[in-house]
Design a protein around this motif. Structure first.
Motif, PDB file in Angstrom:
ATOM      1  N   ARG A 298       3.277   8.582   4.927  1.00 42.21           N
ATOM      2  CA  ARG A 298       4.048   7.446   4.433  1.00 42.21           C
ATOM      3  C   ARG A 298       5.300   7.261   5.294  1.00 42.21           C
ATOM      4  N   PRO A 299       5.497   6.077   5.839  1.00 46.57           N
ATOM      5  CA  PRO A 299       6.606   5.867   6.779  1.00 46.57           C
ATOM      6  C   PRO A 299       7.977   6.130   6.177  1.00 46.57           C
ATOM      7  N   ASN A 300       8.163   5.869   4.886  1.00 47.68           N
ATOM      8  CA  ASN A 300       9.485   6.110   4.306  1.00 47.68           C
ATOM      9  C   ASN A 300       9.791   7.605   4.254  1.00 47.68           C
ATOM     10  N   TRP A 301       8.765   8.450   4.143  1.00 50.64           N
ATOM     11  CA  TRP A 301       8.998   9.892   4.212  1.00 50.64           C
ATOM     12  C   TRP A 301       9.508  10.283   5.606  1.00 50.64           C
ATOM     13  N   GLY A 405      19.122   8.475   4.083  1.00 49.88           N
ATOM     14  CA  GLY A 405      17.794   9.071   4.033  1.00 49.88           C
ATOM     15  C   GLY A 405      17.200   8.994   2.637  1.00 49.88           C
ATOM     16  N   LEU A 406      18.043   9.222   1.610  1.00 45.97           N
ATOM     17  CA  LEU A 406      17.585   9.117   0.229  1.00 45.97           C
ATOM     18  C   LEU A 406      17.194   7.675  -0.107  1.00 45.97           C
ATOM     19  N   LEU A 407      17.940   6.711   0.448  1.00 39.83           N
ATOM     20  CA  LEU A 407      17.640   5.297   0.226  1.00 39.83           C
ATOM     21  C   LEU A 407      16.268   4.938   0.792  1.00 39.83           C
ATOM     22  N   ILE A 408      15.939   5.487   1.956  1.00 45.24           N
ATOM     23  CA  ILE A 408      14.633   5.233   2.570  1.00 45.24           C
ATOM     24  C   ILE A 408      13.524   5.983   1.844  1.00 45.24           C
ATOM     25  N   LEU A 409      13.815   7.212   1.417  1.00 48.51           N
ATOM     26  CA  LEU A 409      12.800   8.030   0.755  1.00 48.51           C
ATOM     27  C   LEU A 409      12.280   7.372  -0.509  1.00 48.51           C
ATOM     28  N   THR A 410      13.130   6.661  -1.219  1.00 46.93           N
ATOM     29  CA  THR A 410      12.752   6.084  -2.512  1.00 46.93           C
ATOM     30  C   THR A 410      12.203   4.658  -2.395  1.00 46.93           C
ATOM     31  N   LEU A 411      11.871   4.212  -1.184  1.00 48.83           N
ATOM     32  CA  LEU A 411      11.250   2.900  -1.030  1.00 48.83           C
ATOM     33  C   LEU A 411       9.880   2.870  -1.709  1.00 48.83           C
ATOM     34  N   PRO A 412       9.461   1.716  -2.227  1.00 45.96           N
ATOM     35  CA  PRO A 412       8.122   1.618  -2.829  1.00 45.96           C
ATOM     36  C   PRO A 412       7.040   1.648  -1.760  1.00 45.96           C
ATOM     37  N   ARG A 413       5.794   1.663  -2.190  1.00 47.56           N
ATOM     38  CA  ARG A 413       4.682   1.628  -1.246  1.00 47.56           C
ATOM     39  C   ARG A 413       4.615   0.266  -0.551  1.00 47.56           C
ATOM     40  N   TYR A 414       3.974   0.295   0.633  1.00 43.88           N
ATOM     41  CA  TYR A 414       3.780  -0.944   1.385  1.00 43.88           C
ATOM     42  C   TYR A 414       2.984  -1.976   0.584  1.00 43.88           C
ATOM     43  N   PRO A 415       3.275  -3.264   0.775  1.00 45.26           N
ATOM     44  CA  PRO A 415       2.326  -4.291   0.320  1.00 45.26           C
ATOM     45  C   PRO A 415       1.025  -4.179   1.137  1.00 45.26           C
ATOM     46  N   ASP A 416      -0.082  -4.557   0.531  1.00 45.50           N
ATOM     47  CA  ASP A 416      -1.371  -4.524   1.234  1.00 45.50           C
ATOM     48  C   ASP A 416      -1.566  -5.862   1.941  1.00 45.50           C
ATOM     49  N   TRP A 417      -1.082  -5.949   3.186  1.00 47.72           N
ATOM     50  CA  TRP A 417      -1.136  -7.227   3.899  1.00 47.72           C
ATOM     51  C   TRP A 417      -2.565  -7.610   4.262  1.00 47.72           C
ATOM     52  N   GLN A 418      -3.453  -6.640   4.445  1.00 45.67           N
ATOM     53  CA  GLN A 418      -4.849  -6.972   4.733  1.00 45.67           C
ATOM     54  C   GLN A 418      -5.494  -7.678   3.541  1.00 45.67           C
ATOM     55  N   ALA A 419      -5.140  -7.237   2.349  1.00 45.21           N
ATOM     56  CA  ALA A 419      -5.659  -7.907   1.153  1.00 45.21           C
ATOM     57  C   ALA A 419      -5.083  -9.309   1.012  1.00 45.21           C
ATOM     58  N   HIS A 420      -3.777  -9.436   1.368  1.00 44.76           N
ATOM     59  CA  HIS A 420      -3.138 -10.758   1.321  1.00 44.76           C
ATOM     60  C   HIS A 420      -3.819 -11.711   2.289  1.00 44.76           C
ATOM     61  N   GLU A 421      -4.183 -11.171   3.454  1.00 45.88           N
ATOM     62  CA  GLU A 421      -4.799 -12.003   4.479  1.00 45.88           C
ATOM     63  C   GLU A 421      -6.222 -12.390   4.108  1.00 45.88           C
ATOM     64  N   ALA A 422      -6.934 -11.493   3.425  1.00 47.01           N
ATOM     65  CA  ALA A 422      -8.328 -11.743   3.079  1.00 47.01           C
ATOM     66  C   ALA A 422      -8.472 -12.662   1.876  1.00 47.01           C
ATOM     67  N   ALA A 423      -7.455 -12.664   0.994  1.00 49.24           N
ATOM     68  CA  ALA A 423      -7.563 -13.438  -0.245  1.00 49.24           C
ATOM     69  C   ALA A 423      -7.825 -14.918  -0.007  1.00 49.24           C
ATOM     70  N   PRO A 424      -7.062 -15.617   0.864  1.00 55.06           N
ATOM     71  CA  PRO A 424      -7.328 -17.039   1.079  1.00 55.06           C
ATOM     72  C   PRO A 424      -8.729 -17.301   1.651  1.00 55.06           C
ATOM     73  N   ALA A 425      -9.221 -16.381   2.495  1.00 52.86           N
ATOM     74  CA  ALA A 425     -10.548 -16.566   3.074  1.00 52.86           C
ATOM     75  C   ALA A 425     -11.617 -16.466   1.996  1.00 52.86           C
TER      76      ALA A 425
END
Length: 425
Positions: A298-301, A405-425
């Motif tokens: 996870r990038p925030n870690w 560092g604590l501010l970055i560590l507690t970020l939420p998970r990424y949005p699923d951009w592949q799902a966002h891209e596939a939805a309109p199709a």
């Protein structure tokens, strides 16, 4: 059997390794002027009697201009692509850098050239190279970004001996010209041959199909991501921006004042010069290792870990803590962490904001980071003038980096951009 993610990464490297190489060389050229200023201070002082304050004000002017122009430049990247901006930017930056060898001693010439440099070099800052690489790489995005940004660390290693040799053998005027034409010329050739982005790939696909954008309206490049309005309201992007602003200010302040910090700790000037060179080597290792880790965890870690190590470098240099061994460790740790700030900022921005308006969003981030680069050294100097030592600044640096560092560590998970891209199709 090769996993889908690994296969994607291998395919990306087969078609995109030249892009990473060209971007690394181009980004290395961006750092030559400001990174090499220390080499030219003494020759310019002898030639014109200019004060260090006047000499140092030039990069400050360029930094402020870059911070102002970065968001507008990022918007242009989203609209026209990076190649159309980088190539003319390289040519204009080469000409401007060579023109520094023509100054005659008037202070206004020095300041005016830095104003011009701040304008034309905006197209060569990290936003352009990052946008191009992140737009092409997905499965191996972290490593590609780390290798691209290693160009900056490479210049930190090569520039001091090369620039010093040019000044000693040919004089400072010729040194400016040769660094511009030599280093800049190599960057221009590589970018002419190999630099591209997703906009160029889409245009090439249309040329091969013999179609135009009007004939293929459904194929218009439509990358997933936040709108500008959504980005302004996105809490994760604000946390990324604030944390990187604070860490950049603190670590840049440490980098500029590191030499006097070491000499006040009893390190000789010769050893201090050798020790500070460890930063460039550690920065390359940091970029590559961080790139591999970003692709696997996870990038925030990873961002939190990097900011935490930056906090350690401040604390290890404090009066009641440091020792010869800990000083060396602090410099290696600082070089590692310093080499990854822009890399992590770009990676997290692409992850939480997507690529739809990446140029505009990261342009704002880049403006904040450029502003922090000017604020940090001034703040460190002010603390020293008021307190008589760097102790309070080092303590604040350790605490500030840890909180970021604590501010970055507690970020939420990424949005699923592949799902966002596939939805309109």
């Amino acid at each position: 059997m090769v996993s889908p993610d690994k296969a994607t990464g291998l395919n990306e490297w087969k078609s995109g390794w030249t892009l990473v190489l060209a971007s690394a060389i181009g980004y290395s050229f961006y750092s030559v002027m400001i990174g090499g200023l220390g080499l030219f201070m003494e020759p310019l002082d002898k030639a014109f009697g200019w004060s260090r304050a006047l000499l140092s004000s030039g990069p400050g002017i360029a930094t402020v201009i870059t911070a102002i122009l970065s968001p507008f430049f990022g918007t242009l990247i989203d609209r026209v692509g990076t190649r159309r901006l980088v190539l003319p930017g390289l040519v204009l930056t080469i000409i401007t850098m060579a023109a520094f060898g023509l100054v005659t001693g008037a202070a206004w010439q020095w300041l005016a050239l830095w104003v011009v440099y701040g304008i034309v070099s905006t197209s060569l800052k990290s936003t352009a190279w990052t946008a191009a690489v992140l737009g092409v790489f997905t499965g191996s995005r972290g490593l590609a970004l780390g290798l691209m940004m290693s160009g900056l660390a490479l210049s930190q290693i090569l520039l001091p001996p090369l620039g010093n040799w040019l000044i000693a053998e040919l004089g400072w005027r010729a040194a400016y010209v040769w660094l511009a034409l030599g280093w800049g010329g190599v960057a221009l050739v590589f970018c002419l041959l190999f630099f591209f982005d997703v906009h160029d790939r889409e245009a090439e696909r249309r040329r091969q199909n013999g179609t135009t954008r009007e004939q293929e309206p459904s194929a218009t490049l439509d990358l997933p991501g936040l709108t500008i309005r959504q980005a302004w309201r996105n809490a994760a992007l604000w946390r990324i921006g604030i944390s990187n602003l604070v860490v950049m200010a603190l670590t840049n302040g440490l980098a500029i004042h590191l030499f006097p910090i070491l000499t006040q700790a009893g390190v000789s000037r010769a050893n201090a010069a050798w020790l500070t060179s460890l930063g460039g080597i550690a920065a390359i290792a940091g970029k590559l290792l961080t790139g591999v880790l970003l692709d696997r965890f996870r990038p925030n870690w990873i961002g939190a870990l990097t900011f935490g190590t930056a906090a350690a470098s401040f604390l290890l240099l404090m009066d009641n803590v440091r020792s010869p061994g800990l000083i060396v460790l602090a410099l290696v740790v600082n070089g590692y962490a310093a080499g990854t700030k822009m890399q992590i900022a770009g990676f997290l921005t692409a992850g939480y904001g997507g690529m739809r308006n990446f140029g505009a969003i990261y342009g704002v981030m880049g403006g904040l980071l450029a502003l922090a680069g000017g604020i940090g050294p001034m703040a460190a100097g002010l603390v020293y003038d008021l307190a008589g030592s760097y102790g309070p600044f080092l303590a604040a640096g350790g605490i500030g980096c840890a909180l970021c560092g604590l501010l970055i560590l507690t970020l939420p998970r990424y949005p699923d951009w592949q799902a966002h891209e596939a939805a309109p199709a």
